[in-house]
Design a protein around this motif. Structure first.
Motif, PDB file in Angstrom:
ATOM      1  N   ARG A   1      12.574   3.778 -36.846  1.00 19.89           N
ATOM      2  CA  ARG A   1      11.243   4.354 -37.081  1.00 19.89           C
ATOM      3  C   ARG A   1      10.285   3.323 -37.661  1.00 19.89           C
ATOM      4  O   ARG A   1       9.115   3.244 -37.253  1.00 19.89           O
ATOM      5  N   VAL A   2      10.759   2.511 -38.589  1.00 18.53           N
ATOM      6  CA  VAL A   2       9.884   1.502 -39.200  1.00 18.53           C
ATOM      7  C   VAL A   2       9.448   0.476 -38.159  1.00 18.53           C
ATOM      8  O   VAL A   2       8.256   0.108 -38.084  1.00 18.53           O
ATOM      9  N   LEU A   3      10.365   0.018 -37.328  1.00 21.62           N
ATOM     10  CA  LEU A   3       9.989  -0.953 -36.301  1.00 21.62           C
ATOM     11  C   LEU A   3       9.104  -0.312 -35.235  1.00 21.62           C
ATOM     12  O   LEU A   3       8.183  -0.948 -34.709  1.00 21.62           O
ATOM     13  N   GLN A   4       9.369   0.931 -34.910  1.00 21.76           N
ATOM     14  CA  GLN A   4       8.542   1.668 -33.961  1.00 21.76           C
ATOM     15  C   GLN A   4       7.086   1.706 -34.431  1.00 21.76           C
ATOM     16  O   GLN A   4       6.147   1.536 -33.642  1.00 21.76           O
ATOM     17  N   LEU A   5       6.886   1.916 -35.727  1.00 25.13           N
ATOM     18  CA  LEU A   5       5.540   1.963 -36.304  1.00 25.13           C
ATOM     19  C   LEU A   5       4.889   0.585 -36.384  1.00 25.13           C
ATOM     20  O   LEU A   5       3.702   0.473 -36.687  1.00 25.13           O
ATOM     21  N   ASN A   6       5.702  -0.436 -36.122  1.00 24.90           N
ATOM     22  CA  ASN A   6       5.193  -1.811 -36.210  1.00 24.90           C
ATOM     23  C   ASN A   6       5.278  -2.543 -34.878  1.00 24.90           C
ATOM     24  O   ASN A   6       5.453  -3.765 -34.833  1.00 24.90           O
ATOM     25  N   GLY A   7       5.138  -1.784 -33.782  1.00 28.41           N
ATOM     26  CA  GLY A   7       4.959  -2.417 -32.487  1.00 28.41           C
ATOM     27  C   GLY A   7       6.208  -2.711 -31.703  1.00 28.41           C
ATOM     28  O   GLY A   7       6.141  -3.424 -30.689  1.00 28.41           O
ATOM     29  N   TYR A   8       7.359  -2.184 -32.109  1.00 28.79           N
ATOM     30  CA  TYR A   8       8.614  -2.404 -31.383  1.00 28.79           C
ATOM     31  C   TYR A   8       8.921  -1.222 -30.471  1.00 28.79           C
ATOM     32  O   TYR A   8       8.636  -0.067 -30.799  1.00 28.79           O
ATOM     33  N   ASP A   9       9.548  -1.505 -29.327  1.00 33.13           N
ATOM     34  CA  ASP A   9      10.187  -0.480 -28.519  1.00 33.13           C
ATOM     35  C   ASP A   9      11.644  -0.407 -28.945  1.00 33.13           C
ATOM     36  O   ASP A   9      12.284  -1.448 -29.198  1.00 33.13           O
ATOM     37  N   THR A  10      12.199   0.801 -29.014  1.00 32.19           N
ATOM     38  CA  THR A  10      13.492   0.978 -29.667  1.00 32.19           C
ATOM     39  C   THR A  10      14.464   1.767 -28.797  1.00 32.19           C
ATOM     40  O   THR A  10      14.079   2.711 -28.097  1.00 32.19           O
ATOM     41  N   ALA A  11      15.741   1.394 -28.870  1.00 36.34           N
ATOM     42  CA  ALA A  11      16.788   2.094 -28.120  1.00 36.34           C
ATOM     43  C   ALA A  11      18.071   2.110 -28.933  1.00 36.34           C
ATOM     44  O   ALA A  11      18.381   1.164 -29.671  1.00 36.34           O
ATOM     45  N   TRP A  12      18.801   3.185 -28.789  1.00 33.40           N
ATOM     46  CA  TRP A  12      20.107   3.372 -29.445  1.00 33.40           C
ATOM     47  C   TRP A  12      21.075   3.779 -28.346  1.00 33.40           C
ATOM     48  O   TRP A  12      20.895   4.794 -27.679  1.00 33.40           O
ATOM     49  N   VAL A  13      22.119   2.982 -28.165  1.00 32.57           N
ATOM     50  CA  VAL A  13      23.110   3.252 -27.123  1.00 32.57           C
ATOM     51  C   VAL A  13      24.493   3.264 -27.753  1.00 32.57           C
ATOM     52  O   VAL A  13      24.906   2.295 -28.392  1.00 32.57           O
ATOM     53  N   GLY A  14      25.199   4.389 -27.578  1.00 35.30           N
ATOM     54  CA  GLY A  14      26.565   4.483 -28.089  1.00 35.30           C
ATOM     55  C   GLY A  14      26.753   5.632 -29.053  1.00 35.30           C
ATOM     56  O   GLY A  14      26.265   6.744 -28.846  1.00 35.30           O
ATOM     57  N   LYS A  15      27.446   5.354 -30.131  1.00 35.49           N
ATOM     58  CA  LYS A  15      27.883   6.394 -31.066  1.00 35.49           C
ATOM     59  C   LYS A  15      26.772   6.804 -32.026  1.00 35.49           C
ATOM     60  O   LYS A  15      26.132   5.971 -32.655  1.00 35.49           O
ATOM     61  N   ASN A  16      26.577   8.115 -32.125  1.00 35.71           N
ATOM     62  CA  ASN A  16      25.740   8.692 -33.172  1.00 35.71           C
ATOM     63  C   ASN A  16      26.607   9.636 -33.986  1.00 35.71           C
ATOM     64  O   ASN A  16      26.970  10.720 -33.517  1.00 35.71           O
ATOM     65  N   HIS A  17      26.927   9.241 -35.200  1.00 35.85           N
ATOM     66  CA  HIS A  17      27.697  10.108 -36.101  1.00 35.85           C
ATOM     67  C   HIS A  17      26.865  10.404 -37.342  1.00 35.85           C
ATOM     68  O   HIS A  17      27.404  10.563 -38.438  1.00 35.85           O
ATOM     69  N   ASN A  18      25.549  10.482 -37.158  1.00 31.95           N
ATOM     70  CA  ASN A  18      24.644  10.701 -38.287  1.00 31.95           C
ATOM     71  C   ASN A  18      23.741  11.916 -38.111  1.00 31.95           C
ATOM     72  O   ASN A  18      22.792  12.097 -38.867  1.00 31.95           O
ATOM     73  N   THR A  19      24.043  12.740 -37.115  1.00 27.40           N
ATOM     74  CA  THR A  19      23.380  14.032 -36.984  1.00 27.40           C
ATOM     75  C   THR A  19      24.287  15.083 -37.605  1.00 27.40           C
ATOM     76  O   THR A  19      25.479  15.124 -37.281  1.00 27.40           O
ATOM     77  N   PRO A  20      23.774  15.929 -38.509  1.00 30.74           N
ATOM     78  CA  PRO A  20      24.631  16.966 -39.093  1.00 30.74           C
ATOM     79  C   PRO A  20      25.327  17.768 -38.003  1.00 30.74           C
ATOM     80  O   PRO A  20      24.708  18.145 -36.999  1.00 30.74           O
ATOM     81  N   VAL A  21      26.623  18.044 -38.184  1.00 28.21           N
ATOM     82  CA  VAL A  21      27.408  18.643 -37.106  1.00 28.21           C
ATOM     83  C   VAL A  21      26.857  19.994 -36.678  1.00 28.21           C
ATOM     84  O   VAL A  21      26.960  20.375 -35.504  1.00 28.21           O
ATOM     85  N   TRP A  22      26.251  20.735 -37.604  1.00 31.06           N
ATOM     86  CA  TRP A  22      25.741  22.055 -37.233  1.00 31.06           C
ATOM     87  C   TRP A  22      24.419  21.971 -36.472  1.00 31.06           C
ATOM     88  O   TRP A  22      23.900  22.984 -36.007  1.00 31.06           O
ATOM     89  N   GLU A  23      23.887  20.759 -36.296  1.00 32.18           N
ATOM     90  CA  GLU A  23      22.642  20.576 -35.559  1.00 32.18           C
ATOM     91  C   GLU A  23      22.856  19.917 -34.200  1.00 32.18           C
ATOM     92  O   GLU A  23      21.896  19.526 -33.541  1.00 32.18           O
TER      93      GLU A  23
END
Length: 749
Positions: A128-150
């Motif tokens: 988010r910080v880099l996005q606000l500062n002119g970067y394009d951003t991508a995340w590929v692979g494991k996400n284990h940081n979303t609450p399981v009930w969501e």
């Protein structure tokens, strides 16, 4: 009457002001990155030990990681949190893991400030910080940081990667993923892997998607820098990889874990990765010596390590394809590549290893005899394996313990390589103390960005980490990160200017069903890491005042970062009652057929009094196909029609001894039917016993008594097959000559 424009001689269209192409003044402007800001490629593998890679003394060839380490920087005192979600939360935010609600993995979240698994809006991610500062951003692979009930199909989605500052996401929302049939997500949309592709491999697929995203970015928005986060599931269980990769490692681990550790230790000294006076810490008493195993046991154990080595080598090859393209496209020199080899120490969570690690969640641990019977399947699509804990210990050389143990370096210390040819002039080894919270501020400083005080209108928490940029071109620079606390599942430590106070582990990571322990009563040890790199000599008796000082510092940091109250029981925390439940208070549910994937938080789990009724219209006695499918061959169940007969397969552990199949005695006649299955309490058979009953149109057609109702873990599909088979060679495909209207699930106490 015709309506037209009437000329108005008094109206004069003003002449357009002269502008250069693209010189727009009224359209919203996108933020611009600072001049010469680098691209950033952040890589974090999973459950890889400090000494697994060849550039850190190991025997697993990782030429991509090694090339970055040997032509850039290698850090030999880099630390994580000892477990997955916490390390990743700290990585993405630059804050201590408890300070961002991530004191344990998201599956163990509890209703305590430091343990909710909800990263607060006051801790914006790097994305988010880099996005606000002119970067394009991508995340590929494991996400284990979303609450399981969501993580369900209805969200909420404000803690998914897109909402955390990533323009693009392709990967999986879970602790682990099957390498052959992963349950993927693209942005917010469930994705099935290619059907019937015998060559499919998750890490290759992830690399393909990252590479394609980079290529699109380079072509369409190449003037803007990118931030890409690549997080493969390797080397978390299941250990799976194609047979040709496994074959490359056949026989390479016949020396056993004790010899491997000794040989690794010697190579580390030869490479200068560890100090010449470092000591090799002994094997924990709870781990068997290699020579205590029979020849057959050694053969099985060797095969499990061969598979793990093959998977890590294959994953390294895949990310190498991405880095090769950066070189070919001329972007490599001004790309800051941060490659963290592991989110904690190697996984020592299975003492003998496993061919189906999901069964351990039901308290089932395999014997070597069981492993030997199935050893040739290990690493393939019909195994969900992990290696024996002593192999993890061997790849954590020279340290004690491994994953989950936040008191000892085997759980905390991981290999780190950094490459940035445009700015790093003095390559080689770096010995400064570093922690995963240092990565975010390092990226910000490299990009010329000051962490914002407010993001999206929310005041931000302080960044807890320290930029490592000071060490890039000054190998002898003194450490700037001088104090750090650690805690995971009650195991804790405090680092201060080379001293490390550590609690003594009471519960081994592979012991899932131990008696309750009180972490407040754990014994403390003390180490002088300035003289004792390996954390091998406890000097608490010689320096009681120093130990008291560090314990006091830990308490202060723990209070500040919401570490208290402590808890040491993983399985107790695992109970779903510890977390919000979207289905709480409901006892009747109706699900409709479609491609929707229902995680466990969105579909009622098996329990006494659970029943499911499929409302289906059958066209003929040849009808067939899935009605309700949960899980796969490693643990699951399915209500199906097979050649006109109703069938319920209950396969909770993947083992034949717990597997039950109920079948109707007659084929279904053409027309509408209610096919139901239910688990009724059976007190006469014992406290955990149930009667499993299959009925058609209210009439029982088959039944079985079960001495125990096992939980089933996995996603649920209605009116379609799952991604994996319920059994090898399963006949479940698509519904044929039948129409499913809905499935009702009821819970009766």
């Amino acid at each position: 009457m015709a309506i037209g424009l009437v000329a108005n001689p008094a109206f004069v269209v003003p002449a357009a002001a002269a502008r250069t192409p693209g010189d727009f003044r009224n359209y919203p402007q996108q933020p611009s990155a600072p001049a010469q800001a680098p691209n950033v490629l952040l890589i974090m593998t999973d459950d890889v030990g400090f000494s697994a890679s060849t550039s850190f003394g190991g025997v697993i060839p990782t030429p991509t990681f090694d090339s970055l380490a040997l032509t850039g920087l290698r850090y030999n005192a880099f630390h994580t949190t000892a477990m997955c979600s916490p390390t990743r939360a700290a990585l993405l935010t630059g804050r201590n893991h408890h300070a961002v609600g991530s004191g344990a993995i998201s599956n163990l979240a509890t209703d305590q400030v430091g343990y909710t698994s909800v990263i607060p809006d006051s801790a914006a991610t790097i994305g988010r910080v880099l996005q606000l500062n002119g970067y394009d951003t991508a995340w590929v692979g494991k996400n284990h940081n979303t609450p399981v009930w969501e993580t369900g199909p209805a969200g909420p989605f404000n803690h998914w990667p897109n909402a955390m500052g990533f323009d693009y996401f392709y990967g999986f929302n879970a602790a682990m993923a099957d390498q052959f049939s992963p349950e993927l997500v693209e942005n917010r949309n469930p994705i099935d892997p290619p059907a019937r592709d015998p060559g499919y491999n998750l890490d290759r697929d992830l690399a393909d998607h990252l590479l394609h995203w980079m290529q699109i970015h380079h072509t369409v928005r190449g003037a803007r820098p990118f931030f890409a986060y690549w997080a493969p599931g390797t080397l978390h269980s299941p250990h799976q990889v194609s047979a040709d990769w496994i074959a490359r490692f056949k026989g390479q681990f016949a020396m056993g874990w004790d010899k491997l550790r000794e040989q690794t230790f010697e190579r580390q000294k030869q490479l200068g990765i560890i100090p010449a006076d470092a000591v090799l810490t002994p094997r924990p008493e709870a781990m068997p010596a290699w020579d205590s195993l029979t020849k057959d046991e050694q053969s099985a154990a060797s095969r499990m390590m061969e598979v793990a080595a093959a998977q890590l080598a294959q994953s390294d090859y895949q990310i190498g394809r991405v880095i090769d393209w950066l070189k070919k496209s001329g972007q490599f020199d001004n790309t800051l590549i941060i490659f963290i080899q592991g989110d904690n120490g190697a996984s020592d969570e299975s003492i003998n290893g496993a061919n189906n690690e999901m069964a351990s969640l039901n308290g089932i641990e395999p014997t070597y005899r069981e492993l030997e019977r199935n050893i040739e399947s290990h690493g393939g699509p019909f195994a969900f394996g992990n290696y024996p804990a002593p192999w993890a210990w061997a790849t954590n050389t020279p340290f004690q313990w491994g994953k989950e143990i936040a008191s000892h370096l085997g759980g905390l210390r991981d290999a780190l390589a950094i490459s940035w040819p445009a700015r790093i002039r003095s390559t080689g080894l770096r010995t400064q103390f570093a922690h995963v919270i240092d990565i975010a501020p390092t990226i910000y400083e490299a990009a010329g960005i000051k962490p914002p005080l407010s993001v999206d209108g929310v005041k931000q928490q302080q960044i807890d980490g320290t930029s490592l940029l000071y060490s890039f071109n000054d190998p002898a620079a003194p450490s700037r990160h001088t104090e750090q606390y650690f805690e995971m599942l009650g195991n804790r430590a405090y680092y201060s200017n080379g001293w490390l106070a550590s609690t003594t582990p009471v519960v081994a990571p592979w012991d899932r069903h131990h008696a309750a322990v009180d972490p407040y009563k754990f014994h403390w040890e003390l180490y002088d890491l300035n003289k004792d790199y390996s954390q091998g000599t406890d000097v608490a008796a010689q320096f009681p005042a120093k130990l008291a000082e560090l314990k006091k510092k830990f308490d202060k940091a723990a209070t500040l970062n919401h570490v208290y109250p402590l808890g040491a029981d993983l399985m107790t925390r695992f109970a779903p009652s510890n977390r919000p439940d979207l289905l709480a208070g409901l006892n009747h549910f109706t699900y409709y057929p479609g491609d929707t994937r229902y995680p466990s938080n969105s579909f009622p789990g098996l329990q006494k009094g659970w029943s499911a009724t499929a409302h289906v219209t059958v066209g003929s006695s040849q009808a067939r196909g899935p009605l309700l499918i949960t899980g796969d061959l490693f643990g699951g169940y399915g209500l199906t029609i097979e050649n006109g007969f109703p069938v319920f397969l209950y396969n909770p552990t993947g083992r034949e001894q717990e597997r039950v199949e109920l079948t109707g005695q007659l084929p279904l006649a053409a027309g509408s039917h209610d096919i139901s299955v239910r688990f009724e309490p059976h007190p006469a058979g014992g406290a955990q016993a149930v009667n499993l009953i299959l009925s058609v149109d209210g009439k029982q057609v088959d039944a079985r008594q079960l001495s125990k109702l096992f939980r089933v873990f996995g996603n649920t599909y209605v009116g379609r097959k799952g991604l994996g088979e319920l059994m090898p060679g399963s006949r479940v495909e698509a519904l044929v000559d039948a129409t499913l209207q809905s499935v009702d699930v009821d819970l009766k106490k």
